[in-house]
Design a protein around this motif. Structure first.
Motif, PDB file in Angstrom:
ATOM      1  N   MET A  53      10.260 -13.729  18.062  1.00 27.30           N
ATOM      2  CA  MET A  53      11.446 -13.126  17.461  1.00 27.30           C
ATOM      3  C   MET A  53      11.629 -13.525  15.998  1.00 27.30           C
ATOM      4  O   MET A  53      12.322 -12.844  15.250  1.00 27.30           O
ATOM      5  N   ILE A  54      11.008 -14.626  15.588  1.00 29.70           N
ATOM      6  CA  ILE A  54      11.085 -15.021  14.179  1.00 29.70           C
ATOM      7  C   ILE A  54      10.425 -13.978  13.282  1.00 29.70           C
ATOM      8  O   ILE A  54      10.755 -13.854  12.101  1.00 29.70           O
ATOM      9  N   SER A  55       9.524 -13.187  13.863  1.00 30.37           N
ATOM     10  CA  SER A  55       8.852 -12.158  13.060  1.00 30.37           C
ATOM     11  C   SER A  55       9.832 -11.125  12.524  1.00 30.37           C
ATOM     12  O   SER A  55       9.580 -10.494  11.491  1.00 30.37           O
ATOM     13  N   ILE A  56      10.957 -10.949  13.211  1.00 31.07           N
ATOM     14  CA  ILE A  56      11.920  -9.933  12.770  1.00 31.07           C
ATOM     15  C   ILE A  56      12.575 -10.323  11.451  1.00 31.07           C
ATOM     16  O   ILE A  56      12.512  -9.555  10.476  1.00 31.07           O
ATOM     17  N   PRO A  57      13.185 -11.500  11.314  1.00 32.25           N
ATOM     18  CA  PRO A  57      13.707 -11.860   9.988  1.00 32.25           C
ATOM     19  C   PRO A  57      12.608 -12.020   8.937  1.00 32.25           C
ATOM     20  O   PRO A  57      12.843 -11.751   7.753  1.00 32.25           O
ATOM     21  N   GLN A  58      11.410 -12.430   9.368  1.00 36.78           N
ATOM     22  CA  GLN A  58      10.320 -12.547   8.399  1.00 36.78           C
ATOM     23  C   GLN A  58       9.948 -11.192   7.824  1.00 36.78           C
ATOM     24  O   GLN A  58       9.744 -11.058   6.616  1.00 36.78           O
ATOM     25  N   MET A  59       9.871 -10.173   8.650  1.00 33.75           N
ATOM     26  CA  MET A  59       9.555  -8.836   8.136  1.00 33.75           C
ATOM     27  C   MET A  59      10.750  -8.233   7.398  1.00 33.75           C
ATOM     28  O   MET A  59      10.573  -7.503   6.421  1.00 33.75           O
ATOM     29  N   LYS A  60      11.956  -8.546   7.835  1.00 33.41           N
ATOM     30  CA  LYS A  60      13.131  -8.036   7.122  1.00 33.41           C
ATOM     31  C   LYS A  60      13.195  -8.574   5.689  1.00 33.41           C
ATOM     32  O   LYS A  60      13.739  -7.916   4.799  1.00 33.41           O
ATOM     33  N   SER A  61      12.616  -9.734   5.469  1.00 35.87           N
ATOM     34  CA  SER A  61      12.615 -10.305   4.122  1.00 35.87           C
ATOM     35  C   SER A  61      11.799  -9.463   3.149  1.00 35.87           C
ATOM     36  O   SER A  61      11.903  -9.643   1.932  1.00 35.87           O
ATOM     37  N   LEU A  62      11.001  -8.524   3.668  1.00 33.43           N
ATOM     38  CA  LEU A  62      10.222  -7.625   2.818  1.00 33.43           C
ATOM     39  C   LEU A  62      11.086  -6.497   2.263  1.00 33.43           C
ATOM     40  O   LEU A  62      10.631  -5.718   1.428  1.00 33.43           O
ATOM     41  N   GLY A  63      12.315  -6.385   2.745  1.00 34.40           N
ATOM     42  CA  GLY A  63      13.266  -5.457   2.135  1.00 34.40           C
ATOM     43  C   GLY A  63      13.442  -4.127   2.830  1.00 34.40           C
ATOM     44  O   GLY A  63      14.074  -3.217   2.275  1.00 34.40           O
ATOM     45  N   TYR A  64      12.916  -3.998   4.047  1.00 33.87           N
ATOM     46  CA  TYR A  64      12.999  -2.722   4.761  1.00 33.87           C
ATOM     47  C   TYR A  64      13.512  -2.933   6.186  1.00 33.87           C
ATOM     48  O   TYR A  64      13.408  -4.036   6.735  1.00 33.87           O
ATOM     49  N   LYS A  98       0.829  -1.208   0.000  1.00 35.50           N
ATOM     50  CA  LYS A  98       0.000   0.000   0.000  1.00 35.50           C
ATOM     51  C   LYS A  98       0.865   1.259   0.000  1.00 35.50           C
ATOM     52  O   LYS A  98       0.570   2.225  -0.710  1.00 35.50           O
ATOM     53  N   ILE A  99       1.921   1.240   0.794  1.00 41.97           N
ATOM     54  CA  ILE A  99       2.806   2.411   0.863  1.00 41.97           C
ATOM     55  C   ILE A  99       3.574   2.564  -0.445  1.00 41.97           C
ATOM     56  O   ILE A  99       3.689   3.676  -0.989  1.00 41.97           O
ATOM     57  N   GLU A 100       4.102   1.461  -0.951  1.00 49.14           N
ATOM     58  CA  GLU A 100       4.838   1.513  -2.222  1.00 49.14           C
ATOM     59  C   GLU A 100       3.934   1.993  -3.347  1.00 49.14           C
ATOM     60  O   GLU A 100       4.341   2.836  -4.170  1.00 49.14           O
ATOM     61  N   ASP A 101       2.721   1.489  -3.394  1.00 50.77           N
ATOM     62  CA  ASP A 101       1.785   1.886  -4.458  1.00 50.77           C
ATOM     63  C   ASP A 101       1.333   3.330  -4.316  1.00 50.77           C
ATOM     64  O   ASP A 101       0.796   3.912  -5.265  1.00 50.77           O
ATOM     65  N   SER A 102       1.559   3.909  -3.118  1.00 49.82           N
ATOM     66  CA  SER A 102       1.250   5.322  -2.905  1.00 49.82           C
ATOM     67  C   SER A 102       2.452   6.211  -3.205  1.00 49.82           C
ATOM     68  O   SER A 102       2.405   7.423  -2.988  1.00 49.82           O
ATOM     69  N   GLY A 103       3.542   5.596  -3.685  1.00 51.34           N
ATOM     70  CA  GLY A 103       4.675   6.367  -4.180  1.00 51.34           C
ATOM     71  C   GLY A 103       5.869   6.474  -3.268  1.00 51.34           C
ATOM     72  O   GLY A 103       6.761   7.294  -3.511  1.00 51.34           O
ATOM     73  N   SER A 104       5.944   5.651  -2.223  1.00 51.55           N
ATOM     74  CA  SER A 104       7.060   5.764  -1.290  1.00 51.55           C
ATOM     75  C   SER A 104       7.744   4.425  -1.085  1.00 51.55           C
ATOM     76  O   SER A 104       7.103   3.374  -1.026  1.00 51.55           O
ATOM     77  N   SER A 105       9.060   4.476  -0.957  1.00 50.61           N
ATOM     78  CA  SER A 105       9.831   3.296  -0.559  1.00 50.61           C
ATOM     79  C   SER A 105      10.661   3.600   0.692  1.00 50.61           C
ATOM     80  O   SER A 105      11.599   2.878   1.012  1.00 50.61           O
ATOM     81  N   SER A 106      10.292   4.697   1.384  1.00 50.56           N
ATOM     82  CA  SER A 106      10.959   5.058   2.640  1.00 50.56           C
ATOM     83  C   SER A 106      10.131   4.480   3.786  1.00 50.56           C
ATOM     84  O   SER A 106       9.234   5.126   4.324  1.00 50.56           O
ATOM     85  N   ILE A 107      10.441   3.242   4.131  1.00 58.10           N
ATOM     86  CA  ILE A 107       9.584   2.473   5.028  1.00 58.10           C
ATOM     87  C   ILE A 107      10.403   1.831   6.136  1.00 58.10           C
ATOM     88  O   ILE A 107      11.522   1.363   5.903  1.00 58.10           O
ATOM     89  N   MET A 108       9.849   1.820   7.322  1.00 59.28           N
ATOM     90  CA  MET A 108      10.334   1.002   8.424  1.00 59.28           C
ATOM     91  C   MET A 108       9.155   0.179   8.929  1.00 59.28           C
ATOM     92  O   MET A 108       8.015   0.647   8.912  1.00 59.28           O
ATOM     93  N   LEU A 109       9.433  -1.025   9.392  1.00 61.76           N
ATOM     94  CA  LEU A 109       8.410  -1.861  10.001  1.00 61.76           C
ATOM     95  C   LEU A 109       8.785  -2.087  11.464  1.00 61.76           C
ATOM     96  O   LEU A 109       9.971  -2.200  11.791  1.00 61.76           O
ATOM     97  N   CYS A 110       7.784  -2.142  12.323  1.00 59.40           N
ATOM     98  CA  CYS A 110       8.056  -2.194  13.755  1.00 59.40           C
ATOM     99  C   CYS A 110       7.304  -3.347  14.417  1.00 59.40           C
ATOM    100  O   CYS A 110       6.077  -3.433  14.321  1.00 59.40           O
ATOM    101  N   GLU A 111       8.046  -4.215  15.077  1.00 62.14           N
ATOM    102  CA  GLU A 111       7.470  -5.313  15.854  1.00 62.14           C
ATOM    103  C   GLU A 111       7.163  -4.823  17.260  1.00 62.14           C
ATOM    104  O   GLU A 111       8.013  -4.203  17.913  1.00 62.14           O
ATOM    105  N   ARG A 112       5.942  -5.105  17.747  1.00 61.43           N
ATOM    106  CA  ARG A 112       5.575  -4.639  19.075  1.00 61.43           C
ATOM    107  C   ARG A 112       4.787  -5.678  19.874  1.00 61.43           C
ATOM    108  O   ARG A 112       4.043  -5.354  20.797  1.00 61.43           O
ATOM    109  N   GLY A 113       4.945  -6.943  19.498  1.00 63.63           N
ATOM    110  CA  GLY A 113       4.285  -8.004  20.244  1.00 63.63           C
ATOM    111  C   GLY A 113       2.960  -8.402  19.627  1.00 63.63           C
ATOM    112  O   GLY A 113       2.363  -7.668  18.840  1.00 63.63           O
TER     113      GLY A 113
END
Length: 260
Positions: free
Chosen positions: A166-177, A139-154
Motif C-alpha cells: 500500500m505504500i506504493s500508492i502515496p509513492q506514485m501519487k508523489s509523481l503528481g497524478y 515518456k508520456i509527458e515528453d510525448s506531449g500529454s499530462s493527462s495521466i493516471m497510474l494504476c497499482e495492481r499488485g
C-alpha cells in the motif's frame, strides 16, 4: 470534494448483452453514489495464459459495441490497447486509453497513447517498483500529454501469487497524478489454474478499502453478471450484484480520507 473514480466492467468483451447489462447496473449506482464513472471492457486480451484462451471480440466489433454502450447510456469509456497502431482507433470511442501492466515500459505504445489527447491510464507492472513509474510518466509527458493516471495492481510475490504494498500508492501519487487501485487483478493468481489464471475475488473489497485509506483516488474493478460463467478472469471478478456494497463501503473510506 473530488468524486471517487470508478473504472468498472467485464474483463474481456463477451457480448453486447453482457456489456449493456453491466453498464446499466453500474450507471444505476451513480444515481445514488457520487462517482466519476467510466465503463471498462477489453476488445482483446492479448496476454492470456494459453493460445486457446478466450481473448475478446476483436478491435472492430469491440469498438462498435463500446460506441453503442456510449450512445445508449451516455457513459464514458476506458479500454486497453496492446499495439501502437490501435491507439488512434480506440481513441475514437474511448475517453481513457489503458496500458496493460506487462506493456507499461513499451515506449512506442506509451507515446502513441499520449498523442491521442485522451487520458492515459498506465498499470504498474507486477515487476516494477512504484518509483520506477517516474520513467513511464516522463515518456508520456515528453510525448506531449499530462493527462495521466497510474494504476497499482499488485507485485509478484513468489510463483502464481501477488502482494499489494500500500505504500506504493502515496509513492506514485508523489509523481503528481491520480492513482487508481486495481482491486480485482490484485487478487489474481497469474497462471494459477495451469492453463489459465485463478484468483480470490472475495478479498477485492477489503483491498479496495485499504487502498483508498492509503490515498488512492479511485478503483478499477472488473465485474460480471455471473463470474462463474465468464470467459476471462472469472475467479477474480466481483459479481455484479455485489458492486453496490463494494461502492458504498469504499466511498465511506474515501470520504473519510478526503476529510483528513
Amino acid at each position: 470534494m473530488n468524486k471517487m473514480i470508478l473504472l468498472a466492467g467485464p474483463c474481456s468483451m463477451e457480448s453486447e448483452d453482457v456489456c449493456f447489462e453491466t453498464a446499466e447496473a453500474l450507471l444505476d449506482l451513480c444515481k445514488y453514489y457520487p462517482l466519476d464513472f467510466y465503463f471498462k471492457t477489453s476488445f482483446d486480451k492479448a496476454n492470456r495464459t494459453a493460445l486457446s484462451s478466450y481473448r475478446g471480440l476483436g478491435l472492430e466489433k469491440g469498438l462498435e459495441i463500446l460506441a453503442d454502450v456510449k450512445a445508449k447510456f451516455g457513459c464514458r469509456i476506458v479500454t486497453d490497447i496492446h499495439e501502437p497502431w490501435q491507439a488512434k482507433l480506440a481513441a475514437q470511442v474511448a475517453d481513457i486509453i489503458q496500458i496493460p501492466a506487462f506493456l507499461c515500459r513499451q515506449t512506442d505504445l506509451l507515446s502513441a497513447a499520449a498523442k491521442t489527447g485522451k487520458i492515459v491510464n498506465v498499470k504498474k507492472a507486477q515487476f516494477l517498483a512504484p518509483w520506477d513509474m517516474a520513467n513511464v510518466v516522463k515518456k508520456i509527458e515528453d510525448s506531449g500529454s499530462s493527462s495521466i493516471m497510474l494504476c497499482e495492481r499488485g507485485t509478484v510475490f513468489g510463483y502464481n501469487n501477488l502482494v499489494v504494498d500500500m505504500i506504493s500508492i502515496p509513492q506514485m501519487k508523489s509523481l503528481g497524478y491520480p492513482v487508481i487501485f486495481d482491486a480485482t487483478h490484485s487478487v489474481q493468481k497469474p497462471g494459477g489454474n495451469g492453463s489459465c489464471s485463478g484468483g480470490d475475488s472475495e478479498y477485492a473489497p477489503c483491498l479496495a478499502r485499504c487502498a483508498l485509506a492509503a490515498g488512492a483516488d479511485g478503483l478499477f474493478v472488473e465485474t460480471h453478471p455471473d463470474p462463474s460463467s465468464a470467459l476471462c478472469d472469472g475467479p477474480n471478478m466481483v459479481p455484479l450484484f455485489e458492486m453496490k456494497d463494494l461502492v458504498k463501503n469504499s466511498l465511506a473510506v474515501f470520504d473519510l480520507t478526503k476529510e483528513m
